[in-house]
Design an enzyme around this catalytic site. Sequence first.
Site, short mmCIF file in Angstrom:
data_model
loop_
_atom_site.label_atom_id
_atom_site.label_comp_id
_atom_site.label_asym_id
_atom_site.label_seq_id
_atom_site.Cartn_x
_atom_site.Cartn_y
_atom_site.Cartn_z
N PRO A 143 0.81 -1.22 0.00
CA PRO A 143 0.00 0.00 0.00
C PRO A 143 0.84 1.27 0.00
CG PRO A 143 -0.80 -1.55 1.65
CD PRO A 143 0.51 -2.08 1.16
N GLU A 157 0.97 -9.01 8.62
CA GLU A 157 0.91 -7.57 8.92
C GLU A 157 1.89 -6.77 8.08
OE1 GLU A 157 -0.96 -4.47 10.90
OE2 GLU A 157 -1.42 -6.61 10.94
N ARG A 189 -0.22 -8.80 -21.68
CA ARG A 189 -1.11 -8.47 -22.79
C ARG A 189 -0.53 -7.41 -23.73
NH1 ARG A 189 -4.73 -4.42 -22.62
NH2 ARG A 189 -6.38 -5.75 -23.48
N ASP A 206 -7.43 0.72 -25.40
CA ASP A 206 -7.71 0.60 -23.97
C ASP A 206 -7.82 1.97 -23.32
OD1 ASP A 206 -7.55 -2.12 -24.17
OD2 ASP A 206 -5.48 -2.25 -23.45
#
Length: 266
Positions: free
Chosen positions: A93, A120, A158, A173
């Site tokens: 994060p 954690e 991709r 895209d």
Amino acid sequence: MRFDVITLFPELFGPFLQHGINRRAFASGQVDVRLWPLRDYAEGNYRRVDDRPFGGGPGMVMLADPLARCWQAVREQRQAEGAPPAPTVLFSPLGRRMDHALVAREAQGPGAILVCGRYEGIDQRFIDQCVDVQISLGDFVLSGGEVAAMAWLDAVARLQPGVLNDAGSHQQDSFNPALDGLLDCPHYTRPEVWQGPRGQAAVPPVLLSGHHGQIEQWRRRERLSLSARLRPELIDQARAAGRLSPDDERWLALLQTAASRQGPNH
């Protein structure tokens, strides 16, 4: 291009690597993915990979030693097989948010060593000494880095030549520079009139006209409309980069006028 994935759960990657459009990239070795079970590098009868955090608190923290041993084994094998040096990526994060520009850049590179955290967190000393880049999928927390690693591998695979049936498919895209970084437009297929659970819905007539100029104008305006409504920062970025034409600006002005007339509740 080679990716070495350090994970506690290598079995999660099996179905992902064997199915879907991108499987041809993995099966052919065009995108070489190697899985490294972290417990193989843990010591003791229980192959322990985590322990309680210093200072107290909830959860467990992944030990630095097993991670470092596995990481070193990956680097040694890459070097022995002549693989080019590659960065070590931790999915966290705390990292830079994954976006098209980052994926497109990495799709041209040699690959990476991907570290999938759990519990954690990871002992910070391993991060400080071994990790080059931290990447986040967004402002939320997953149970582990495996899902993020699969998203990364999918996005990179991709973009490799020959992976998609239509070589120009990814050019359409959302976020692609070919679309000036805007969201993609809506898409329709048969039947022309669909009887849905809330009534009939028809394909926009312009898409049936065969007039390529009008179709392309409709698609451009839909991209602008969706981006302005859902992701207005993309409009700001396109404008700052000089990617919006006078016709684009006129259309956006019309949208803004219409929105102001409808009021804040629409």
